[in-house]
Design a protein around this motif. Structure first.
Motif, short mmCIF file in Angstrom:
data_model
loop_
_atom_site.label_atom_id
_atom_site.label_comp_id
_atom_site.label_asym_id
_atom_site.label_seq_id
_atom_site.Cartn_x
_atom_site.Cartn_y
_atom_site.Cartn_z
N ALA A 639 23.28 34.69 -18.65
CA ALA A 639 22.56 33.43 -18.92
C ALA A 639 23.51 32.26 -18.88
CB ALA A 639 21.86 33.52 -20.28
N HIS A 640 24.66 32.42 -19.50
CA HIS A 640 25.65 31.34 -19.52
C HIS A 640 26.08 30.99 -18.10
CE1 HIS A 640 29.54 29.31 -20.11
NE2 HIS A 640 29.11 29.02 -21.32
N ALA A 641 26.32 32.00 -17.29
CA ALA A 641 26.75 31.75 -15.90
C ALA A 641 25.68 31.00 -15.13
CB ALA A 641 27.08 33.08 -15.22
N ASP A 642 24.42 31.42 -15.26
CA ASP A 642 23.33 30.76 -14.54
C ASP A 642 23.14 29.32 -14.99
OD1 ASP A 642 22.64 32.84 -12.87
OD2 ASP A 642 21.17 33.69 -14.25
N LEU A 643 23.18 29.10 -16.31
CA LEU A 643 22.94 27.76 -16.85
C LEU A 643 24.09 26.81 -16.52
CD1 LEU A 643 21.46 28.95 -20.24
CD2 LEU A 643 20.21 27.66 -18.50
N ALA A 644 25.31 27.32 -16.57
CA ALA A 644 26.44 26.49 -16.18
C ALA A 644 26.37 26.11 -14.71
CB ALA A 644 27.75 27.22 -16.49
N GLU A 645 25.98 27.07 -13.87
CA GLU A 645 25.83 26.79 -12.44
C GLU A 645 24.69 25.80 -12.20
OE1 GLU A 645 26.27 27.27 -8.17
OE2 GLU A 645 27.56 27.40 -9.94
N SER A 646 23.63 25.93 -12.98
CA SER A 646 22.51 25.00 -12.86
C SER A 646 22.96 23.57 -13.14
CB SER A 646 21.39 25.41 -13.82
OG SER A 646 20.34 24.48 -13.78
N LEU A 647 23.75 23.39 -14.20
CA LEU A 647 24.25 22.05 -14.52
C LEU A 647 25.16 21.52 -13.43
CD1 LEU A 647 24.99 22.27 -18.35
CD2 LEU A 647 23.43 20.68 -17.23
N ARG A 648 25.97 22.40 -12.87
CA ARG A 648 26.89 21.96 -11.81
C ARG A 648 26.10 21.48 -10.59
NH1 ARG A 648 28.84 23.13 -7.23
NH2 ARG A 648 27.62 25.05 -7.00
N VAL A 649 25.08 22.23 -10.22
CA VAL A 649 24.27 21.87 -9.05
C VAL A 649 23.44 20.62 -9.35
CG1 VAL A 649 22.46 22.66 -7.47
CG2 VAL A 649 24.21 24.26 -8.26
N ALA A 650 22.95 20.50 -10.59
CA ALA A 650 22.13 19.34 -10.95
C ALA A 650 22.92 18.04 -10.82
CB ALA A 650 21.61 19.50 -12.38
N ALA A 651 24.23 18.11 -11.04
CA ALA A 651 25.06 16.91 -10.96
C ALA A 651 25.11 16.33 -9.56
CB ALA A 651 26.48 17.24 -11.44
N GLU A 652 24.68 17.10 -8.57
CA GLU A 652 24.69 16.62 -7.19
C GLU A 652 23.47 15.75 -6.88
OE1 GLU A 652 24.88 20.13 -4.85
OE2 GLU A 652 26.79 20.82 -5.71
N TRP A 653 22.55 15.66 -7.81
CA TRP A 653 21.32 14.91 -7.57
C TRP A 653 21.22 13.73 -8.53
CZ3 TRP A 653 18.97 16.03 -3.24
CH2 TRP A 653 19.20 17.28 -2.67
N PRO A 654 20.37 12.76 -8.19
CA PRO A 654 20.27 11.57 -9.06
C PRO A 654 19.90 11.93 -10.49
CG PRO A 654 19.13 11.19 -6.97
CD PRO A 654 19.51 12.64 -7.00
N ALA A 655 20.41 11.13 -11.42
CA ALA A 655 20.10 11.34 -12.83
C ALA A 655 18.60 11.30 -13.04
CB ALA A 655 20.78 10.28 -13.68
N GLY A 656 18.09 12.20 -13.85
CA GLY A 656 16.67 12.24 -14.13
C GLY A 656 15.90 13.19 -13.24
N THR A 657 16.53 13.66 -12.15
CA THR A 657 15.85 14.60 -11.26
C THR A 657 15.59 15.93 -11.94
OG1 THR A 657 16.94 13.59 -9.36
CG2 THR A 657 16.00 15.79 -9.04
N ILE A 658 16.59 16.38 -12.65
CA ILE A 658 16.53 17.68 -13.33
C ILE A 658 16.56 17.44 -14.83
CG2 ILE A 658 17.56 19.98 -13.46
CD1 ILE A 658 16.79 19.10 -10.62
N ASP A 659 15.88 18.27 -15.60
CA ASP A 659 15.88 18.17 -17.06
C ASP A 659 17.19 18.77 -17.59
OD1 ASP A 659 15.38 17.99 -19.74
OD2 ASP A 659 13.58 19.26 -19.74
N THR A 660 18.27 18.01 -17.42
CA THR A 660 19.57 18.53 -17.84
C THR A 660 19.68 18.63 -19.36
OG1 THR A 660 20.42 16.28 -17.61
CG2 THR A 660 20.86 17.80 -15.81
#
Length: 973
Positions: A639-660
C-alpha cells in the motif's frame, strides 16, 4: 470583585484567589480593590499583604510607573512600624528594591540621576540592615548594560561576589551572565552559560522563557537548529499575550522572520495584538515593536506589503502600513532612552536588529508549515504543471472544448484564462461558427464552475450552477449539452444524515436519481458519443454511491451491470477516458462489496491498460485505489509503495487534478501500520493543509485533529500545542463558524497536551471550561461524562478536591444516560488515590466514597455483561482499596484488599500485561505486610514465591522490584 471582604479572613482568602489569576487587568483591578478594602481594617499586616499583591500585579502586568509608588507606601510602613514586618515580609520588602530599580530603568522620563540615586538608596538600606551587597552590584551592572557603558568592571563587581538570600534566582543570574557574553559576541560561551536554564535544570517565573528568547539566534548561528526549534515552541507559549514579556514575544517574531517562517510570524503577531495597547513599559514596548518591525520589514521585502496585519486597535492595517507606524513609534522610544542615558545604545541596538540578514532560508518550526502565499486572502493554488494556453481567443475556446471532451486536466487552465478574458469590459466574442455563440461559452464556464464547486463539497451551489448552465445551453440550441448539465445536477451529493434512517433516506434518494438519469438518457436524442458516455457514467456513479451508502449486497449487481453498459459503449466509440473510468468503477464496486482480491485483480488490469494506452492522468487515482485495497488486504508495505507512487505521478499534473489530500491521508494510515508514526504525522499534516487550501475546512480540521492526537501520542507535546494554538486562532473558529464539537475536540486534545506538558494551571482552566460547555450536550452525554471525569482528576491533582467532587458527580450523572464503564471507573479510582495520597487519613472517607462509586459502576458493568478491554474492573478496584488504605495508614485493611485483588487476578500466566499487574499487586502487599505491619517473614514468603513463579514463566523483568523489596526486608531483619 462581587463584594468587598468584610473581615481579614475574607481579605486573605480574596488575596489567595487573586494570586491564582493570570497577570493582566482583571488581576490588577482586583488587587487595587483589595488594597482599598484592607485600608478599612485597623490591622496594618493585611494592608502590607494587599500592597505586596498590588505591586506584584503592577510589575508583572507591565505597569512600571505604578510599581514604585506602591513600594514607597510599603517602605513608609516599614519605617513607621518595623515590628509589623516579620522575617518573611522583611525579606520580601528588601527583595523588591530590585523591582523598583527595574521599573525606573524602563521609564525614559525618569532621569539617569534618579536611577543612580535609587541604587545608592538600595545600597545604604542593605548595609544598614546588614545584608550582602551582591544584589546591589547586580542592579548596578544591569544599569550600565542598559545605558551602554563599558560593563567590564560592573560585571566583575557583581559576578565575582558570592550570592546572598536576596540575590536574583539562579536562572535569572545565569541569563544576565549569558547576555554579557552574548554582547561580547561569544555565542558559544553564552550558550554554555545558559545550558542549565535551557535544559530545565534552573527555572523561575520568567525563566526559561526569557533566556529562550535571547538564545534563539545564537542557537541558529552555532548550527543548533533542532534545539532552536524546540525551545521556540515551548518558550513562545510561556510568554504569549503576556504584557510583562512583550520583549520576549518580539524576539520570537524576529526569530520567525529570520528563519523563513514569516507566515507563522504574522500568525503570532495576530495572537499578540493586545500587546500594542496593553504594554505600559516603554522599555518592553521598544523591544516588542523592534521585533515586530523586523518581521514586517521582512514580509514587505518579500513583496507582501499589502497582506493584512494585526496592529493597533481601531484600524485595519496592512503589513506596509503597520511597519511604517511601528517604525516611527519605536524610533521615538529609542531616541527618548538615548536622550535620558546620554548614549546612542538603544538606537544602535535597534538598528543592528533591523539590519540582520535571514539566518536560514527555511526552518520547519511547526507541524503546520505555511508560506506567505497561504495566508493571502482568497489565495488560489498555483498549478504545478500546465500545458501552454493558446494566445488566440478562437484557438483557446476550441482547445478548452476539446480538452473538456477528453476529460483532460489541462482544460482547467483554459477555462480559467477564458473566465478572465470574458470578465473584461472590452471582451468581444469571435464571430466564428466553429467557436459557437457567446451564450454557449457562458454555459461552458458555468458548467466548469459547477464542477469546481462540487469538488469543494458546495453541492447545492454546484446543482444551481448546472441548472443555470443547462438553461443557457437550451438558449444556445445545444440540447445534448443541456441534458448533460441537468444530469450532473441530478446526483445527490453529500454525506447521509447520521443513523440508519439517514442511510435509508440517502439510498432512496440515489435510487430515484438513477431512475431520473435513465429517463433523461432515454428521452434525449442526439447525444454526441462523449456526452452519452458521461450520462452512462453518471448512471453507474449513482448506483455506486447507493451501494456505498447501503452496503447492501443486492445493490452490487446493478452497479456492475451499468458499468458494463458504459464499458461496452466507450469501447465501441474508442473513448479512452470512459473506458478507464468504467474499469475503475468496477474495481471500486468490488472493493466496496468486500471482494478485495477481485478488486485488486481489476485494478492491476486497469493499471496495465493505462500504462499502455492512457489516459495518463488516471494513473494516480488508480494507484491510490490499489493502495487502499492493499490496506484492506493488510499489506501495508505494498500500500505504501502504491500510494507513494500515486503522489509522485500526481505531481506531474496541475494542482487540483488529483485528490492528493486523500492520498496523503491514506499514506499516513499505511505508515502507521508499518510502525512509522513520524512519517505518518508528516503525511497527515500535508493532507490537512491541502484540504484547507482546497476549501474543505471541516475535513482539514478533522485531519489536523488526528495529527494533533498522534503528535501527543508520540510525546511531541509542544508540537501538538503549537499546532492546536494555530488552528484555534483561525477566523472561522474564533467566530464560531466551525462545528462546535470539532472545535471542542481540538480544545480537549490541547488540554491533554498541556497536562502532559505539566502546565497544570492552563490545563485545569481549559478542562473546566470544556466540562461546563459539554454539560449542555444533550445529544452526547457520554462525551460530557468523559470530559467531566478528566476535569475532576486534574482538579484533584491541583488539590481542589471540592471542585473535583462536583465534576465527578457531573460525570456520574451523564454516565447514567450514556455508560462509560471502564473510563469512568478508572477516573474514580484515580481520584480516590489522589485524595488519599495528598490528605492521608483525613482524606480517607472521601477517597472511599469515590471507590464506592467505582464499585457501583463495576456492578452495572457486570449486569450489562460488559467486558473491560484492559484490567478487570473488580480486580482494579480491590487493588485501589489496598493502595488508598495504605496511604491513609489503615494497613490491615489495605493488606486484606490486596489479597482480594490477587484472588480476583488469579495465578499469573504467560500474558505479559497480566504478569505486570500481578507482580505490582504482590509488591504492594509485600511492602504493606513487611514494612508497615512489620511482619517480614510472611512478606518474604509471599515475595519469594512470586519471584519463583514469574521466573519460571520467563517474566524476569517483572521480578526486579520484588527482588529489591525482598533484599530490603532481609537487610532490615
Amino acid at each position: 470583585m462581587p463584594t468587598a471582604p468584610q473581615n481579614t479572613d475574607e481579605l486573605y482568602q480574596a488575596l489567595q484567589e487573586n494570586d491564582r489569576r493570570p497577570y493582566g487587568r482583571t488581576r490588577t483591578v482586583t488587587a487595587e480593590e483589595l488594597v482599598d478594602a484592607a485600608e478599612q481594617f485597623a490591622e496594618p499586616v493585611p494592608l502590607v499583604h494587599a500592597l505586596l499583591e498590588l505591586q506584584e500585579a503592577y510589575t508583572y502586568g507591565s505597569e512600571p510607573r505604578k510599581s514604585p509608588v506602591v513600594f514607597a507606601r510599603l517602605l513608609t510602613l516599614f519605617e513607621e512600624q518595623p515590628d509589623v514586618f516579620d522575617e518573611r515580609l522583611r525579606h520580601t520588602l528588601f527583595w523588591r528594591f530590585k523591582w523598583v530599580a527595574n521599573a525606573l530603568r524602563a521609564l525614559p522620563e525618569m532621569p539617569l540621576a534618579s536611577l543612580r540615586q535609587w541604587l545608592t538608596e538600595m545600597r545604604d538600606r542593605y548595609e544598614k540592615a546588614g545584608l550582602g551587597l551582591q544584589p546591589y552590584y547586580g542592579q548596578a551592572y544591569q544599569l550600565a548594560a542598559h545605558v551602554g557603558e563599558d560593563t567590564t568592571l560592573a560585571y566583575e563587581l557583581w559576578a565575582s561576589r558570592a550570592r546572598t538570600r536576596l540575590s536574583d534566582c539562579e536562572a535569572c543570574e545565569i541569563c544576565e551572565r549569558a547576555l554579557y557574553h552574548l554582547a561580547a559576541g561569544d555565542d558559544e560561551r553564552a550558550l554554555r552559560t545558559w545550558e542549565p536554564v535551557l535544559t530545565g535544570k534552573e527555572s523561575c517565573q520568567e525563566e526559561p522563557a526569557r533566556s529562550v528568547s535571547y538564545a534563539l539566534l545564537p542557537l541558529l548561528r552555532t548550527g543548533r537548529t533542532d534545539q532552536a526549534r524546540e525551545v521556540h515552541l515551548a518558550g513562545y507559549r510561556a510568554c504569549r499575550r503576556n504584557p510583562s514579556m512583550s520583549g520576549e514575544v518580539g524576539r520570537h517574531l524576529e526569530f520567525c522572520a529570520l528563519t523563513g517562517n514569516e507566515a507563522r510570524g504574522l500568525e503570532l503577531l495576530a495572537e499578540n495584538r493586545n500587546l500594542f495597547d496593553e504594554v505600559d513599559s516603554p522599555l518592553d514596548l521598544l523591544s516588542f515593536l523592534t521585533g515586530a518591525e523586523v518581521l514586517l520589514q521582512r514580509v514587505e521585502l518579500l513583496g507582501h506589503g499589502e497582506l493584512p496585519a494585526a496592529g493597533y486597535a481601531g484600524r485595519t492595517w496592512t503589513v506596509a502600513g503597520l511597519r511604517a507606524e511601528v517604525h516611527g513609534r519605536a524610533d521615538d522610544l529609542a531616541a527618548r532612552f538615548d536622550a535620558r542615558n546620554g548614549t546612542t545604545a538603544h538606537t544602535d541596538r535597534r538598528e543592528a536588529r533591523l539590519d540582520r540578514a535571514p539566518l536560514l532560508d527555511a526552518l520547519e518550526l511547526t507541524l503546520r508549515t505555511r508560506g506567505l502565499d497561504d495566508v493571502a486572502p482568497a489565495a488560489a493554488p498555483v498549478p504545478r504543471a500546465t500545458a501552454a494556453v493558446p494566445e488566440s481567443l478562437p484557438e483557446l475556446i476550441l482547445r478548452a472544448k476539446a480538452l473538456e471532451e477528453q476529460g483532460h486536466p489541462d482544460a482547467t487552465a483554459c477555462w480559467a484564462r477564458l473566465r478572465t478574458l470574458v470578465a473584461a469590459p472590452d471582451y468581444v466574442h469571435p464571430d466564428d461558427p466553429a467557436v459557437g455563440p457567446f451564450v454557449q461559452l457562458r454555459a461552458d464556464l458555468l458548467e466548469d464552475e459547477a464542477s469546481r464547486a462540487g469538488d469543494k463539497e458546495a453541492f447545492d451551489e454546484a446543482a444551481a450552477l448546472y441548472e443555470k448552465a443547462a438553461s443557457l445551453y437550451d438558449e444556445a440550441g445545444a440540447p445534448g449539452h443541456a441534458a448533460l448539465a441537468r444530469a450532473c445536477a441530478l446526483i445527490p451529493a453529500g454525506e447521509p444524515a447520521e443513523g440508519a434512517d439517514g442511510a435509508e433516506a440517502k439510498t432512496a434518494e440515489l435510487t430515484a436519481a438513477h431512475a431520473a438519469l435513465v429517463r433523461l438518457h432515454e428521452e434525449t436524442p442526439g447525444f454526441a458519443p462523449y456526452q452519452e458516455a458521461r450520462v452512462l457514467r453518471l448512471r453507474a456513479t449513482a448506483l455506486g454511491l447507493r451501494l456505498q451508502t447501503s452496503r447492501n449486497e443486492e445493490h452490487t449487481a446493478p452497479v456492475l451491470a451499468e458499468t458494463d453498459l458504459l464499458l461496452d459503449f466507450a469501447t465501441r466509440h474508442d473513448i479512452a477516458a470512459q473506458i478507464s473510468g468504467a474499469l475503475l468503477l468496477r474495481a471500486s464496486t468490488y472493493a466496496i462489496s468486500g471482494d478485495l482480491p477481485a478488486a485488486l485483480t481489476e485494478t492491476d488490469a486497469l493499471l496495465d491498460r493505462l500504462r499502455a494506452h492512457g489516459p495518463a492522468w488516471h494513473l494516480p487515482r488508480t494507484l491510490g485505489l490499489r493502495g487502499r485495497i492493499q490496506l484492506g488486504l493488510k499489506d501495508a508495505q505494498a500500500a505504501h509503495a502504491d500510494l507513494a507512487e500515486s503522489l509522485r505521478v500526481a505531481a506531474e499534473w496541475p494542482a487540483g487534478t488529483i485528490d492528493t489530500a486523500r492520498l496523503q491521508g491514506d499514506l499516513a494510515e499505511a505508515c502507521m501500520h508499518l510502525g512509522r508514526p513520524d512519517e505518518a504525522l508528516r503525511h497527515l499534516t500535508r493532507s490537512a493543509e491541502l484540504e484547507l487550501r482546497h476549501g474543505s475546512r471541516t475535513d482539514a480540521f478533522h485531519s489536523y485533529s488526528n495529527a494533533a492526537r498522534l503528535s501527543l501520542d508520540l510525546g511531541r507535546i509542544e508540537d501538538c500545542i503549537a499546532l492546536l494554538d494555530s488552528l484555534l486562532t483561525e477566523p472561522d473558529v474564533a467566530a464560531g463558524e466551525l462545528d462546535d464539537r470539532l472545535v471542542a475536540q481540538l480544545r480537549l486534545t490541547r488540554a491533554r497536551a498541556l497536562h502532559a506538558g505539566e502546565d497544570l494551571k492552563a490545563a485545569t482552566v481549559e478542562f473546566a471550561a470544556l466540562a461546563a460547555e459539554s454539560a449542555d450536550w444533550d445529544d452526547d452525554p457520554g462525551s460530557h461524562a468523559m470530559i467531566a471525569a478528566e476535569t475532576a482528576v486534574i482538579l484533584a491533582q491541583s488539590g481542589e478536591f471540592g471542585r473535583a467532587r462536583e465534576a465527578a458527580d457531573q460525570a456520574l450523572a451523564a454516565h447514567v444516560r450514556a455508560p462509560r464503564y471502564e473510563q469512568l471507573s478508572s477516573c474514580l479510582r484515580e481520584l480516590a488515590r489522589l485524595q488519599a495520597q495528598q490528605q492521608g487519613s483525613e482524606g480517607l472517607a472521601d477517597a472511599l466514597a469515590y471507590l464506592e462509586d467505582a464499585g457501583g459502576i463495576a456492578d452495572e458493568a457486570r449486569a450489562a455483561e460488559y467486558e473491560a478491554r484492559g484490567r478487570s474492573l473488580d480486580s482494579a478496584l480491590a487493588y485501589e482499596h489496598g493502595r488508598v488504605n495504605a496511604f491513609a495508614g489503615e494497613y490491615e485493611t489495605a493488606l486484606a484488599a490486596l489479597d482480594e485483588a490477587l484472588v480476583l487476578l488469579g495465578e499469573t500466566g504467560p500474558d505479559e500485561d497480566h504478569a505486570d499487574e500481578w507482580a505490582e499487586c504482590v509488591r504492594l502487599a509485600g511492602a504493606v505486610e513487611g514494612i508497615y505491619l512489620e511482619r517480614p517473614a510472611p512478606a518474604l514468603t509471599r515475595l519469594d514465591a512470586a519471584v519463583s513463579r514469574l521466573t519460571a514463566l520467563g517474566h524476569t523483568e517483572e521480578t526486579e522490584e520484588l527482588v529489591s523489596l525482598a533484599a530490603r526486608l532481609r537487610d532490615q531483619g
